[in-house]
Each structure stands twice: as C-alpha cells, then as structure tokens.
Design an enzyme around this catalytic site. Structure first.
Site, PDB file in Angstrom:
ATOM      1  N   ASP A 122      -2.332   6.729   2.817  1.00 31.72           N
ATOM      2  CA  ASP A 122      -1.783   7.780   1.950  1.00 31.72           C
ATOM      3  C   ASP A 122      -0.536   7.323   1.203  1.00 31.72           C
ATOM      4  OD1 ASP A 122       0.012   7.633   4.004  1.00 31.72           O
ATOM      5  OD2 ASP A 122      -0.219   9.718   4.671  1.00 31.72           O
ATOM      6  N   ARG A 157      14.531  -0.549   1.199  1.00 35.16           N
ATOM      7  CA  ARG A 157      14.954  -1.791   1.836  1.00 35.16           C
ATOM      8  C   ARG A 157      15.301  -2.848   0.799  1.00 35.16           C
ATOM      9  NH1 ARG A 157       9.528  -4.070   4.856  1.00 35.16           N
ATOM     10  NH2 ARG A 157       8.256  -4.273   2.988  1.00 35.16           N
ATOM     11  N   ASP A 160       1.123 -11.641   6.544  1.00 39.69           N
ATOM     12  CA  ASP A 160       1.679 -10.811   5.468  1.00 39.69           C
ATOM     13  C   ASP A 160       3.040 -10.237   5.855  1.00 39.69           C
ATOM     14  OD1 ASP A 160      -0.233  -9.408   7.254  1.00 39.69           O
ATOM     15  OD2 ASP A 160       0.541  -7.626   6.278  1.00 39.69           O
ATOM     16  N   ARG A 168       5.713 -13.445   0.830  1.00 38.67           N
ATOM     17  CA  ARG A 168       5.223 -13.641   2.193  1.00 38.67           C
ATOM     18  C   ARG A 168       4.259 -14.813   2.215  1.00 38.67           C
ATOM     19  NH1 ARG A 168       4.932  -7.928   3.544  1.00 38.67           N
ATOM     20  NH2 ARG A 168       6.063  -6.884   1.890  1.00 38.67           N
ATOM     21  N   GLY A 211       0.811  -1.212   0.000  1.00 38.36           N
ATOM     22  CA  GLY A 211       0.000   0.000   0.000  1.00 38.36           C
ATOM     23  C   GLY A 211       0.842   1.257   0.000  1.00 38.36           C
ATOM     24  N   ARG A 212       2.117   1.096   0.332  1.00 38.15           N
ATOM     25  CA  ARG A 212       2.993   2.277   0.341  1.00 38.15           C
ATOM     26  C   ARG A 212       4.418   1.889  -0.010  1.00 38.15           C
ATOM     27  NH1 ARG A 212       4.535   3.339   6.562  1.00 38.15           N
ATOM     28  NH2 ARG A 212       4.168   1.237   7.323  1.00 38.15           N
TER      29      ARG A 212
HETATM   30  P1  AMP Z   1       2.060  -3.281   7.949  1.00 38.50           P
HETATM   31  O1  AMP Z   1       1.373  -3.443   9.257  1.00 38.50           O
HETATM   32  O2  AMP Z   1       3.043  -2.135   7.917  1.00 38.50           O
HETATM   33  O3  AMP Z   1       2.707  -4.555   7.501  1.00 38.50           O
HETATM   34  O4  AMP Z   1       0.976  -2.878   6.875  1.00 38.50           O
HETATM   35  C1  AMP Z   1      -0.166  -3.644   6.649  1.00 38.50           C
HETATM   36  C2  AMP Z   1      -0.813  -3.229   5.339  1.00 38.50           C
HETATM   37  O5  AMP Z   1      -1.201  -1.866   5.381  1.00 38.50           O
HETATM   38  C3  AMP Z   1       0.110  -3.358   4.142  1.00 38.50           C
HETATM   39  O6  AMP Z   1      -0.672  -3.782   3.057  1.00 38.50           O
HETATM   40  C4  AMP Z   1       0.618  -1.946   3.947  1.00 38.50           C
HETATM   41  O7  AMP Z   1       1.021  -1.702   2.613  1.00 38.50           O
HETATM   42  C5  AMP Z   1      -0.606  -1.127   4.315  1.00 38.50           C
HETATM   43  N1  AMP Z   1      -0.241   0.221   4.781  1.00 38.50           N
HETATM   44  C6  AMP Z   1       0.379   0.546   5.939  1.00 38.50           C
HETATM   45  N2  AMP Z   1       0.549   1.881   6.018  1.00 38.50           N
HETATM   46  C7  AMP Z   1       0.034   2.423   4.896  1.00 38.50           C
HETATM   47  C8  AMP Z   1      -0.086   3.764   4.382  1.00 38.50           C
HETATM   48  N3  AMP Z   1       0.356   4.824   5.070  1.00 38.50           N
HETATM   49  N4  AMP Z   1      -0.685   3.915   3.189  1.00 38.50           N
HETATM   50  C9  AMP Z   1      -1.141   2.853   2.492  1.00 38.50           C
HETATM   51  N5  AMP Z   1      -1.055   1.595   2.912  1.00 38.50           N
HETATM   52  C10 AMP Z   1      -0.471   1.354   4.101  1.00 38.50           C
HETATM   53 MG    MG Z   2       3.420  -5.588   6.212  1.00 39.81          MG
END
Ligand code: AMP
Ligand code: MG
Length: 469
Positions: free
Chosen positions: A119, A171, A243, A178, A86-87
């Site tokens: 975002d 990174r 994930d 995953r 998502g980012r």
């Molecule tokens: P994480 O907990 O960081 O592994 O994120 C879980 C999911 O939320 C993943 O699909 C990320 O890409 C998405 N995600 C986390 N933060 C954001 C953000 N600021 N904008 C868009 N997607 C996000």
């Molecule tokens: Mg993640």
C-alpha cells in the site's frame, strides 16, 4: 521554509527511477523534528505546520525532484529481479554544511510504480523505531542513515492485526544506492546503465576509486568496518538482503532490527527470519555473501572478463580478513586493549563464550568491565574470575584501559522492550517515552538514565520484532 536542493540522481537515465509526487495524507502532524540535522543540511525554517505538510507529503518543497528508485535484490537468498522503492520517495539531495551530499527521502509516502502488492504506507511503530534506532546508531558512531522527521498521517494503515495509525519517516542518507541497484541492471544486461551507475557511485562515494573493481574493494572495506561495529554493540540488523546493503557503507533499512540483551551468537529478532539466516553471529559471513553479489553484478561491464573475475574473487576472498581485523580492533577496545595482538581473539571469544552460557547481558557486562565490576553479571562466577585474572594481566601495561573502555561500551542502548513501550505510548498520543529515549541515547556513553540501562524483566521481554510494513 527553504531546503537547498541540489539533485544529481534525477539527472541519471530514466531507467533508474520513476518520477512521482508523494500521495497527500489526511491530517499530517509533526511528531518529531531533528533540528540539529536540519541545521547540518542547511534547511531553514521551523514552522510546525509547514514541516508537517512537507514531511507528510502534502506539499512538494521548491527545488525537489521527487522520484522512486529502481533496484532488485536477494531476499533471504532468493533473487527478486525487481523491487524498488515501494513506499519511499526521494525528494532530492542537499549538500550539507559539512560538504557532504545527502538524500532526503520520505518513507511511507504512498504507492509508487514499484509497490507491487503493498500500500506504500508505514505505520507509526516502524516509523518511530527507525527514528530512534538510527539516531542512536549515529550517536554511537556507527555509519547510518539518519532521521529528520516523523509525521503521523491521520490515516489508518491496514495490517495483519487490524488498522494501525499511519506514519511517515524522513530519512537522510549519503545515498540510497544499494547492492540491489547494481543487480537490477546487471540482471537485465543493461551494460550502459550499469556503467553509468558505477561512475555515479564512484563519483559520489569513492572518488579515489579507479574503476569497478576498485569500487568493489572500497565497498568491501566500508562494509567490513560497519559490520564490525554492529557486532561490537550487539546490534542485529535482521534483514541483510542485498537491497538493504548500502554502497556508502551506512546502516540502512531499519526493519525488525534490535540490540541484544542476553548475549547469544544465534540471536534472531525478526519474526520472518525463521532459519536464522541473519542471526547475530552470521552477520559477517552474510556481508561477504552480499559483496560476492555486488562483484558478480559489477563484472557484467568488464571487457577482460577472465582477469576481472580473478581479481574480483581475490577482493571478496580478502573480506573475511578485513572483517576479522576490524572485529578485533573493536572488541579489544571494549576490553581495554589499545594495541591488539592475534591471540586476543581467544581472550575475547572466551569471554563471549562465558556470556553466552550464562545469558549475560551484552551491554551491561561490557559496561561493568569498565569498572572491573562484571562478576555479578555471571552465574558461573568462578569461570569469570579465572578469565578476569588473565584479562587483568593482559591490560596491565595498556595505557589508561578503563577510561578508554568507557567510550567503546555504551551505558544506554535502545533496548527492544523500551522501543516497544515507546511505540505503545506514542500510539496513545504520549511522546514522553520517545523524548526520554532520544535524550539518553544522544549521549550513550554517559550514565544519564539508570532505568534505561536495566535489562528487561521476565514480563518485559519482547522476544521478536515484526516487520510490520
Ligand atoms: P524492506 O524489507 O523494508 O527493505 O522492503 C522490501 C521491499 O518491499 C522494498 O522494495 C520495499 O519498498 C517494499 N515494501 C515494503 N513495504 C511496503 C509497503 N507497505 N508498500 C509497498 N512496498 C513495500
Ligand atoms: Mg529495503
């Protein structure tokens, strides 16, 4: 500037990803650059402005095939059928000087088709936290994604507490496959894609594996080794969702992770983990749970389901033994034992029990043991003395126990309060605490910076870390 891209993920079916470029940012500035890692990857050129443009997402380097990867996942036990980057945006892959293929990925580089409500951005805090902790893990010898660059974007990012300075971390991972990557195709019943993914994962990570169940066996083994290492360094990942569980067996997705100061099996840092699902002591069983989800997904492609279910069950049920063996190997090394015996489990658990009831500092207690000088770490010194008498007898005939312990018990770890202090300074434009941490953490088994070994004072304690995405 030359990055020797050699992209393989981009040749997989379209269903695996969405192609798009990073979204440009206003004023990218290079805050950190990992020159050693760049050399390993075969990256040439070190012009600061060009690095900032590329790793800030403003300039797509030649040979890149930028894309966001699709995946699903169990988040805190609940299945989400579609997540995805998502980012984050994968620029592409390189085969390093060591012959290893690795992804180069920007994180915080703008919205993607999988951003949902987000975002697509990150603020500097989690960017620098990931940079420092992932490199510290690498120096400790723990399989992990690495950090190549950190860039400030010159744009604010809006979070619960208000606007914060934006950042992007680059990174590097052996891949970003995953458990959730398998889950998305299994859930959709897209068997052909699932098979293509399985073949790809085997070819990339476990070329000796013979089919999906052998892949499962290999991932279980890699995860067992990984989690045992986390445990042995007092590391708490914080968000062991499927994930965030890597097929390569690397630590991935540093969020509200932390190293423990005072030891407690129930320790949690993540402000969103209210039930303590991902507490320190739960990590081994969560890893098994995640492997059960991988097994379920892999099974979707098997023809002889009944036999396959039986074999997969056996593999997953075998994982606690792998974890215990790896745990015992790691923890006996920490107390100077080179050839573990089953009864050493009790010796280690007795020590951990004393540490827990006294709130002893995890890193410093084990480090002090290297000099047989741990008594002062305990409030109940008589109880420690009794334990130490038995321990000294146990290591009497071990070869060179104290010297060996020094390479299993780090002197310097990235303590949470130091990470927070480093972030506060960086936000004010002061990168000195970052540089200091990076220098000491590069050789964590050497006593180079006594002040960084000190646990937090009452005032310095940072009890929780916020996801802060
Ligand atoms: P994480 O907990 O960081 O592994 O994120 C879980 C999911 O939320 C993943 O699909 C990320 O890409 C998405 N995600 C986390 N933060 C954001 C953000 N600021 N904008 C868009 N997607 C996000
Ligand atoms: Mg993640």
């Amino acid at each position: 500037m030359k990055i020797p891209f050699d992209n393989s993920y981009a040749t997989l079916p379209d269903a695996f990803y969405g192609r798009l470029d990073p979204t440009p940012v206003k004023d990218p500035k290079l805050l950190a650059w990992n020159a050693d890692l760049a050399a390993l990857l075969g990256i040439e050129g070190d012009d600061q402005d060009e690095l900032a443009q590329i790793f800030g997402g403003n300039q797509v380097p030649s040979g890149a095939a930028p894309l966001a990867q699709l995946y699903a996942g169990h988040q805190f036990g609940n299945f989400n059928p579609q997540l995805g980057d998502g980012r984050a945006i994968l620029l592409g892959e390189v085969v390093g000087r060591d012959g290893v293929r690795r992804d180069i990925q920007l994180k915080g580089s703008g919205p993607t088709p999988y951003s949902r409500m987000g975002d697509g951005r990150a603020w500097l805090g989690p960017v620098l936290r990931e940079y420092v902790i992932s490199e510290a893990m690498h120096a400790l010898g723990v399989p992990t994604t690495r950090a190549l660059a950190a860039v400030s974007t010159g744009e604010p990012v809006l979070r619960e507490t208000g606007p914060l300075p934006g950042g992007i971390v680059t990174r590097v991972a052996q891949s970003h496959l995953r458990v959730g990557t398998f889950q998305v195709f299994a859930h959709r019943g897209e068997t052909e894609n699932l098979k293509a993914l399985t073949d790809y994962a085997i070819a990339r990570h476990y070329p000796d594996a013979d089919g999906p169940l052998d892949l499962l066996r290999a991932v279980c083994a890699a995860q067992a080794e990984l989690i045992a290492q986390w445990m042995s360094f007092g590391f708490i990942h914080g968000v062991m969702n499927t994930d965030n569980c890597s097929i390569s067996g690397e630590t991935i997705d540093y969020g509200p992770c932390a190293f423990m100061d005072a030891f407690h099996q129930g320790r949690v840092f993540s402000s969103i983990d209210r039930q303590g699902r991902y507490a320190y002591g739960n990590q081994p069983q969560i890893a098994v749970w995640n492997m059960a989800q991988l097994a379920t997904s892999l099974l979707q492609q098997m023809d002889d389901k009944e036999a396959a279910v039986e074999e997969a069950t056996e593999i997953v049920h075998g994982m606690p033994d792998l974890l215990e063996a790896a745990w015992l190997r790691r923890f006996t090394a920490k107390i100077g034992i080179s050839s573990p015996k089953p009864e050493d489990v009790d010796l280690i658990n007795e020590l951990l029990g004393l540490m827990q009831s006294d709130g002893a500092d995890f890193a410093n207690t084990f480090r002090a043991l290297c000099k047989d000088d741990a008594r002062d770490q305990f409030a109940n010194r008589e109880a420690y003395d009794a334990w130490a008498r038995i321990w000294r007898l146990r290591i009497e005939n071990e070869p060179d126990p104290f010297a060996k312990m020094q390479s299993a018990n780090p002197a310097v770890i990235p303590r949470n309060h130091r990470i927070e202090q480093m972030i506060e300074a960086a936000v004010e434009g002061d990168m000195a605490p970052f540089e200091r941490l990076m220098k000491a953490l590069a050789t964590p088994f050497a006593e180079t910076d006594a002040e960084l070994q000190r646990p937090p004072t009452e005032d310095e304690i940072v009890p929780a870390t916020f996801c802060g995405t």
